[in-house]
Design a protein around this motif. Structure first.
Motif, PDB file in Angstrom:
ATOM      1  N   GLU A  46     -32.672 -36.061   2.632  1.00  0.00           N
ATOM      2  CA  GLU A  46     -32.077 -37.339   2.255  1.00  0.00           C
ATOM      3  C   GLU A  46     -33.104 -38.449   2.315  1.00  0.00           C
ATOM      4  OE1 GLU A  46     -28.972 -38.507   4.933  1.00  0.00           O
ATOM      5  OE2 GLU A  46     -30.255 -38.456   6.699  1.00  0.00           O
ATOM      6  N   LEU A  47     -32.872 -39.447   1.485  1.00  0.00           N
ATOM      7  CA  LEU A  47     -33.726 -40.620   1.454  1.00  0.00           C
ATOM      8  C   LEU A  47     -33.537 -41.448   2.720  1.00  0.00           C
ATOM      9  CD1 LEU A  47     -35.512 -42.702  -0.153  1.00  0.00           C
ATOM     10  CD2 LEU A  47     -33.339 -43.703  -0.887  1.00  0.00           C
ATOM     11  N   VAL A  48     -34.655 -41.914   3.274  1.00  0.00           N
ATOM     12  CA  VAL A  48     -34.598 -42.825   4.412  1.00  0.00           C
ATOM     13  C   VAL A  48     -34.943 -44.239   3.955  1.00  0.00           C
ATOM     14  CG1 VAL A  48     -35.556 -43.406   6.668  1.00  0.00           C
ATOM     15  CG2 VAL A  48     -35.174 -40.999   6.044  1.00  0.00           C
ATOM     16  N   ALA A  49     -36.104 -44.380   3.321  1.00  0.00           N
ATOM     17  CA  ALA A  49     -36.549 -45.703   2.865  1.00  0.00           C
ATOM     18  C   ALA A  49     -37.652 -45.535   1.835  1.00  0.00           C
ATOM     19  CB  ALA A  49     -37.060 -46.539   4.035  1.00  0.00           C
ATOM     20  N   THR A  50     -37.767 -46.526   0.964  1.00  0.00           N
ATOM     21  CA  THR A  50     -38.839 -46.532  -0.025  1.00  0.00           C
ATOM     22  C   THR A  50     -39.495 -47.903  -0.078  1.00  0.00           C
ATOM     23  OG1 THR A  50     -37.346 -47.164  -1.831  1.00  0.00           O
ATOM     24  CG2 THR A  50     -37.716 -44.798  -1.485  1.00  0.00           C
ATOM     25  N   ILE A  51     -40.735 -47.924  -0.554  1.00  0.00           N
ATOM     26  CA  ILE A  51     -41.460 -49.175  -0.746  1.00  0.00           C
ATOM     27  C   ILE A  51     -42.284 -49.055  -2.022  1.00  0.00           C
ATOM     28  CG2 ILE A  51     -43.381 -48.424   0.735  1.00  0.00           C
ATOM     29  CD1 ILE A  51     -43.591 -51.409   1.626  1.00  0.00           C
ATOM     30  N   THR A  52     -42.216 -50.082  -2.862  1.00  0.00           N
ATOM     31  CA  THR A  52     -42.955 -50.053  -4.110  1.00  0.00           C
ATOM     32  C   THR A  52     -44.326 -50.702  -3.950  1.00  0.00           C
ATOM     33  OG1 THR A  52     -42.176 -52.208  -4.890  1.00  0.00           O
ATOM     34  CG2 THR A  52     -40.785 -50.284  -5.354  1.00  0.00           C
ATOM     35  N   ARG A  53     -45.140 -50.572  -4.977  1.00  0.00           N
ATOM     36  CA  ARG A  53     -46.461 -51.195  -4.954  1.00  0.00           C
ATOM     37  C   ARG A  53     -46.327 -52.695  -4.758  1.00  0.00           C
ATOM     38  NH1 ARG A  53     -49.936 -50.048 -10.141  1.00  0.00           N
ATOM     39  NH2 ARG A  53     -50.064 -47.995  -9.157  1.00  0.00           N
ATOM     40  N   GLY A  54     -45.270 -53.278  -5.290  1.00  0.00           N
ATOM     41  CA  GLY A  54     -45.063 -54.711  -5.148  1.00  0.00           C
ATOM     42  C   GLY A  54     -44.462 -55.117  -3.824  1.00  0.00           C
ATOM     43  N   GLY A  55     -44.154 -54.142  -2.991  1.00  0.00           N
ATOM     44  CA  GLY A  55     -43.629 -54.448  -1.661  1.00  0.00           C
ATOM     45  C   GLY A  55     -42.118 -54.471  -1.555  1.00  0.00           C
ATOM     46  N   ASN A  56     -41.424 -54.135  -2.636  1.00  0.00           N
ATOM     47  CA  ASN A  56     -39.965 -54.076  -2.570  1.00  0.00           C
ATOM     48  C   ASN A  56     -39.538 -52.863  -1.755  1.00  0.00           C
ATOM     49  OD1 ASN A  56     -39.547 -56.365  -4.220  1.00  0.00           O
ATOM     50  ND2 ASN A  56     -39.953 -55.128  -6.024  1.00  0.00           N
ATOM     51  N   THR A  57     -38.563 -53.054  -0.903  1.00  0.00           N
ATOM     52  CA  THR A  57     -38.105 -51.984  -0.021  1.00  0.00           C
ATOM     53  C   THR A  57     -36.639 -51.659  -0.257  1.00  0.00           C
ATOM     54  OG1 THR A  57     -37.557 -53.551   1.731  1.00  0.00           O
ATOM     55  CG2 THR A  57     -39.769 -52.581   1.768  1.00  0.00           C
ATOM     56  N   ASN A  58     -36.290 -50.435   0.108  1.00  0.00           N
ATOM     57  CA  ASN A  58     -34.920 -49.964  -0.019  1.00  0.00           C
ATOM     58  C   ASN A  58     -34.642 -49.025   1.143  1.00  0.00           C
ATOM     59  OD1 ASN A  58     -32.371 -49.522  -1.449  1.00  0.00           O
ATOM     60  ND2 ASN A  58     -33.133 -47.454  -1.755  1.00  0.00           N
ATOM     61  N   TYR A  59     -33.451 -49.130   1.732  1.00  0.00           N
ATOM     62  CA  TYR A  59     -33.113 -48.320   2.906  1.00  0.00           C
ATOM     63  C   TYR A  59     -31.791 -47.596   2.713  1.00  0.00           C
ATOM     64  CZ  TYR A  59     -36.637 -51.126   5.328  1.00  0.00           C
ATOM     65  OH  TYR A  59     -37.809 -51.739   5.706  1.00  0.00           O
ATOM     66  N   ALA A  60     -31.693 -46.434   3.320  1.00  0.00           N
ATOM     67  CA  ALA A  60     -30.404 -45.767   3.407  1.00  0.00           C
ATOM     68  C   ALA A  60     -29.518 -46.584   4.339  1.00  0.00           C
ATOM     69  CB  ALA A  60     -30.571 -44.359   3.960  1.00  0.00           C
ATOM     70  N   GLY A  61     -28.233 -46.579   4.056  1.00  0.00           N
ATOM     71  CA  GLY A  61     -27.320 -47.363   4.866  1.00  0.00           C
ATOM     72  C   GLY A  61     -27.335 -46.989   6.336  1.00  0.00           C
ATOM     73  N   SER A  62     -27.581 -45.706   6.614  1.00  0.00           N
ATOM     74  CA  SER A  62     -27.536 -45.230   7.996  1.00  0.00           C
ATOM     75  C   SER A  62     -28.689 -45.737   8.850  1.00  0.00           C
ATOM     76  CB  SER A  62     -27.523 -43.702   8.013  1.00  0.00           C
ATOM     77  OG  SER A  62     -28.680 -43.197   7.370  1.00  0.00           O
ATOM     78  N   VAL A  63     -29.749 -46.238   8.221  1.00  0.00           N
ATOM     79  CA  VAL A  63     -30.910 -46.699   8.994  1.00  0.00           C
ATOM     80  C   VAL A  63     -31.164 -48.194   8.825  1.00  0.00           C
ATOM     81  CG1 VAL A  63     -31.950 -44.416   8.723  1.00  0.00           C
ATOM     82  CG2 VAL A  63     -32.682 -46.285   7.219  1.00  0.00           C
TER      83      VAL A  63
END
Length: 118
Positions: A46-63
């Motif tokens: 499962e996905l935990v978190a991501t970060i793009t080259r531009g610094g945008n982040t995304n998180y799973a709701g559980s974390v």
């Protein structure tokens, strides 16, 4: 090609913290996004978190609110600061890197074990 090596896993008590690192080498300039995934015992990845080259982040709701993804300025190393760890966070944590040269490709590290237990 991108090579990824994770480190920083271990055994921690509930409520504790760990910081994972993912060192990237190879075609680093081609990386447009990186991420952390995890696979617990008997569970799907499962996905935990991501970060793009531009610094945008995304998180799973559980974390969300407990984990923070970041990277160094050179883009060589990505981090995952994990606070308020719970037993259900126990998993092998893997880092990923997405590149696009002639086609999109995703590369994976070998993973690092995180165990949350008293």
């Amino acid at each position: 090609q991108v090579q990824l090596v994770e480190s920083g896993g271990g055994l921690v008590q509930p409520g504790g913290s760990l910081r994972l690192s993912c060192a990237a080498s190879g075609s680093i300039s081609s990386i447009y996004a990186m991420g952390w995934y995890r696979q617990g015992p008997g569970k799907q990845r499962e996905l935990v978190a991501t970060i793009t080259r531009g610094g945008n982040t995304n998180y799973a709701g559980s974390v969300k609110g407990r984990f923070t993804i970041s990277r160094d300025n050179a883009g060589n190393t990505m981090f995952l600061q994990m606070n308020s760890l719970k037993p259900e966070d126990t998993a092998v944590y893997l880092c990923s890197a997405d590149i696009y040269i002639n086609r999109p490709e995703r590369f994976w590290g070998q993973g690092t074990q995180v165990t949350v237990s008293s």
